[in-house]
Design a protein around this motif. Structure first.
Motif, short mmCIF file in Angstrom:
data_model
loop_
_atom_site.label_atom_id
_atom_site.label_comp_id
_atom_site.label_asym_id
_atom_site.label_seq_id
_atom_site.Cartn_x
_atom_site.Cartn_y
_atom_site.Cartn_z
N MET B 171 8.45 9.25 -3.75
CA MET B 171 8.32 9.48 -2.53
C MET B 171 6.60 9.65 -2.17
O MET B 171 6.32 8.79 -1.23
CB MET B 171 8.75 10.91 -2.12
CG MET B 171 8.83 11.25 -0.64
SD MET B 171 9.91 12.86 -0.15
CE MET B 171 11.54 12.22 -0.46
N GLU B 174 5.58 5.93 -2.06
CA GLU B 174 5.93 5.40 -0.89
C GLU B 174 4.99 5.90 0.31
O GLU B 174 4.69 5.02 1.26
CB GLU B 174 7.20 5.82 -0.49
CG GLU B 174 8.13 5.12 0.85
CD GLU B 174 7.98 3.51 0.51
OE1 GLU B 174 8.08 3.01 -0.54
OE2 GLU B 174 8.09 2.77 1.37
N SER B 175 4.59 6.91 0.36
CA SER B 175 3.85 7.64 1.27
C SER B 175 2.48 7.04 1.39
O SER B 175 1.75 6.74 2.28
CB SER B 175 4.08 9.12 1.03
OG SER B 175 2.67 9.84 1.89
N ARG B 177 1.77 4.23 0.27
CA ARG B 177 1.93 2.91 0.75
C ARG B 177 2.11 2.77 2.12
O ARG B 177 1.34 1.79 2.80
CB ARG B 177 3.14 2.23 0.05
CG ARG B 177 3.46 0.87 0.01
CD ARG B 177 4.44 0.33 -0.96
NE ARG B 177 5.18 -0.61 -0.35
CZ ARG B 177 5.05 -2.04 -0.91
NH1 ARG B 177 4.00 -2.29 -1.59
NH2 ARG B 177 6.13 -2.87 -0.60
N GLU B 178 2.73 3.54 2.66
CA GLU B 178 2.68 3.85 4.27
C GLU B 178 1.14 4.19 4.83
O GLU B 178 0.83 3.36 5.81
CB GLU B 178 3.63 4.76 4.77
CG GLU B 178 3.68 5.21 6.11
CD GLU B 178 4.52 5.96 6.62
OE1 GLU B 178 5.74 6.43 5.92
OE2 GLU B 178 4.26 6.83 7.52
N VAL B 181 -0.70 1.04 4.86
CA VAL B 181 -0.35 0.26 5.78
C VAL B 181 -0.82 0.56 7.27
O VAL B 181 -1.38 -0.43 8.02
CB VAL B 181 1.25 -0.17 6.14
CG1 VAL B 181 1.75 -0.56 7.33
CG2 VAL B 181 1.94 -0.74 4.69
#
Lengths: 377, 260
Positions: B171, B174-175, B177-178, B181
């Motif tokens: 998680m 993913e955070s 990576r966000e 972005v």
């Protein structure tokens, strides 16, 4: 209880066979457009628009259109263009645009005036769907997925204000800024055309739809999941002191009718094209980082055991993603959906993939003559 | 191994998780788009000579993100505040990949923040004859594959990347990576103004690149080297995007030589 039935097609460019499709990671986004033949597309558009016109004649209460980018599965690249054509080609049917992709738009007042112009030309027949755009649209339009929901909400707020507040007014938002919002064109329907929002499971979308009292359309969702989402909508509405009637719920599936079950099962196989390669692709295409909230990711994980493109023809029918049969069979299944879900609108993708013009027209005719009337009790 | 501490530095109300260790003059390390990999061998070697500050960027790991911080120039502005909060000025810095972009923006924005600037496989400038790999449209596993020329020569590869992440680690990744972005989506991984602004930089600068970098092409190192007056470019053979992990001994040698 009446039921509005909408005819829908994505107007697919279906001349991409499995062998060719398999050479690429997906039919979406990066499938080379050198395989597109504009002359074939001219013929397809003529045919699809004829079918829309015939659907109105046959008795559909509404016509539904959508838009996607960088994909042969949907040749409609601008829902307001198709809306304009249908506004002039038809005279009675509602025109459901599901819808305009708000986050990828850089010009909400322009969208507001385009939709208003369609409402004016059609004499107030526009149903204005607002969509976030599936994940792959963030790539195709190169719009930062992290801001997708923020932009959706601000774009929506500005469009609604444009429709309902006399101009000129100024807008200084986070994503959009205007000195003088004052489009000459405003909608016929007051306070504005009905607004719908589609969903496939994000809890935030249900919450947002309840907040604005918009119709929530569940797309190709398992019936039990749709029941949960609609239940959540009704519950939240009740908590806010109002009762959500059937007009707040729509359900979209693929459907095909032929004279007999046997014939329908044969011709209905054309929908397997639409359920196959157009739904395949790397995870990043569908879910760019930041597009889904963590709640959305959890909802997606709970959504279905098996992706539709891995389901057999029979499984798709068992799950009501695809309803195929004689008028009697289809009536029975659609009544079941209507009763289970308490919906006011049923959206039927009744042309899919390589389904021929003849099969499509026959299906529309049988739906209009037999199926739609039988769903009105 | 050099002892290090973990602290939350309060920058105008935003808590920044910072690894700190070693002794000597301060050295700021700025991590790449994937996040802070922790106290690896290369960091430890630098801490033998310097007091290393190794923060997780706002929005990464345990660091908070202020609402207004959405771009790399915002990040650079934030770090000038971070340095001010710590009472640091004229520090040595090494920026890795996206962190190299941040370091360049800071150097261009605020002349007294740094005394020496080292960029490793840095994003931030647009190559003319090649492309920075789009790491968002491919899977994290594909990114990892492209990052290394030969993972077998990276002594800490197994320790860092070899095990399956726990759900919490997944998680967090993913955070991160966000957040990348959010910062780098468009224009992708570069700032069109940067080469113009870098002409302002007059501190010693060194670019370090893996010759086989498949994420940020060596051409970007050449552009940085041409743009920043008096800088040099060290290209490490048989090495991918992360020399500090893939060839730590070569990396440490060139870093210590430059920083001295």
């Amino acid at each position: 209880m009446s039921l509005d039935v909408y005819y829908f097609t994505e107007m697919p460019y279906h001349y991409i066979d499995d062998e060719l499709a398999e050479q690429w990671p997906s039919l979406r986004l990066t499938f080379p457009n050198s395989y597109f033949d504009p002359n074939k597309a001219t013929d397809l558009f003529k045919r699809y628009l004829d079918e829309f016109q015939y659907a109105e004649e046959a008795g559909f209460q509404g016509l539904m259109i959508n838009e996607h980018h960088n994909t042969p599965s949907c040749m409609d690249v601008e829902v307001n263009i198709t809306g304009g054509i249908l506004a002039r080609l038809t005279s009675k049917a509602k025109i459901l645009m599901l819808g305009n992709m708000l986050p990828t738009s850089d010009n909400p007042p322009r969208l507001a005036e385009e939709i208003a112009m369609l409402d004016v030309i059609s004499g107030g027949r526009i149903v204005s769907g607002f969509v976030r755009g599936i994940g792959v649209e963030s790539w195709a339009n190169n719009t930062n997925p992290v801001y997708n929901r923020e932009r959706f909400e601000e774009c929506h707020d500005l469009i609604i204000k444009t429709w309902t507040t006399p101009g000129p007014f100024r807008w200084e938002g986070k994503h959009y800024q205007y000195r003088a919002v004052n489009p000459w064109m405003v909608p016929v329907q007051k306070p504005h055309p009905p607004a719908w929002v589609p969903g496939t499971g994000s809890p935030e979308t249900v919450e947002w739809a309840v907040k604005h009292r918009y119709t929530y359309a569940a797309f190709l969702t398992e019936i039990n999941r749709a029941k949960q989402l609609f239940g959540s909508y009704r519950e939240q509405a009740a908590q806010q002191g109002w009762q959500a009637g059937p007009d707040k719920f729509a359900f979209m599936i693929c459907a095909h009718v032929n004279e007999t079950d046997e014939k329908a099962q044969e011709s209905g196989k054309a929908f397997m094209w639409r359920m196959g390669h157009p739904l395949k692709g790397p995870r990043e295409y569908w879910a760019p980082p930041g597009y889904f909230s963590q709640a959305g990711v959890a909802a997606n994980a709970a959504r279905r055991q098996k992706p539709m493109n891995e389901m057999s023809y029979e499984e798709l029918q068992d799950n009501y993603h695809l309803v195929v049969g004689s008028p009697e069979t289809v009536i029975k299944k659609l009544r079941h959906i209507k009763e289970e879900l308490g919906i006011g609108s049923l959206l039927l993708e009744a042309q899919g993939g390589p389904l021929s013009h003849e099969d499509t027209m026959r299906s529309i005719k049988l739906m209009g003559e037999e199926v739609i009337p039988a769903l009105q009790d | 191994m050099v002892a290090f501490t973990e602290e939350m530095v309060d920058v105008g109300g935003t808590k920044v998780h910072t690894l700190k260790g070693g002794s000597g003059e301060p050295l700021l390390l700025l991590h790449g788009a994937g996040g802070n990999n922790g106290w690896l061998k290369s960091v430890d070697a630098l801490a033998e000579k310097y007091t290393v500050y190794y923060p997780s960027h706002p929005g990464y790991g345990k660091s908070e993100r202020p609402d207004w911080l959405e771009t790399i120039p915002d990040m650079a502005c934030f770090y000038t505040w971070y340095l001010e909060t710590l009472g640091l000025e004229g520090v040595r810095t090494i920026g890795f990949s996206m962190g190299g972009w941040i370091a360049s923006e800071i150097a261009a924005m605020c002349g007294h923040s740094f005394s020496k600037l080292m960029l490793v496989g840095a994003a931030g400038v647009k190559p003319n004859n090649s492309e920075i790999t789009d790491i968002f449209i491919i899977s994290p596993a594909q990114v990892l594959d492209l990052m290394f020329h030969d993972p077998a020569q990276a002594p800490e590869y197994q320790a860092v990347y070899g095990k399956d992440p726990t759900p919490e680690e997944a998680m967090a990744a993913e955070s991160n990576r966000e957040m990348a972005v959010r910062l780098c989506w468009k224009p992708y991984m570069h700032d069109p103004r940067l080469t113009s602004l870098l002409k302002r930089v007059s501190i010693p600068a060194r670019m370090v690149w893996g010759k086989n970098d498949r994420i940020v092409p060596v051409e970007c190192g050449e552009i940085y080297q041409r743009t920043i007056k008096g800088s040099d470019l060290v290209v490490i053979d048989n090495c991918g995007h992360s020399p500090q992990v893939e060839r730590p001994d070569d990396f440490i040698k060139t870093a210590l030589e430059f920083l001295a």
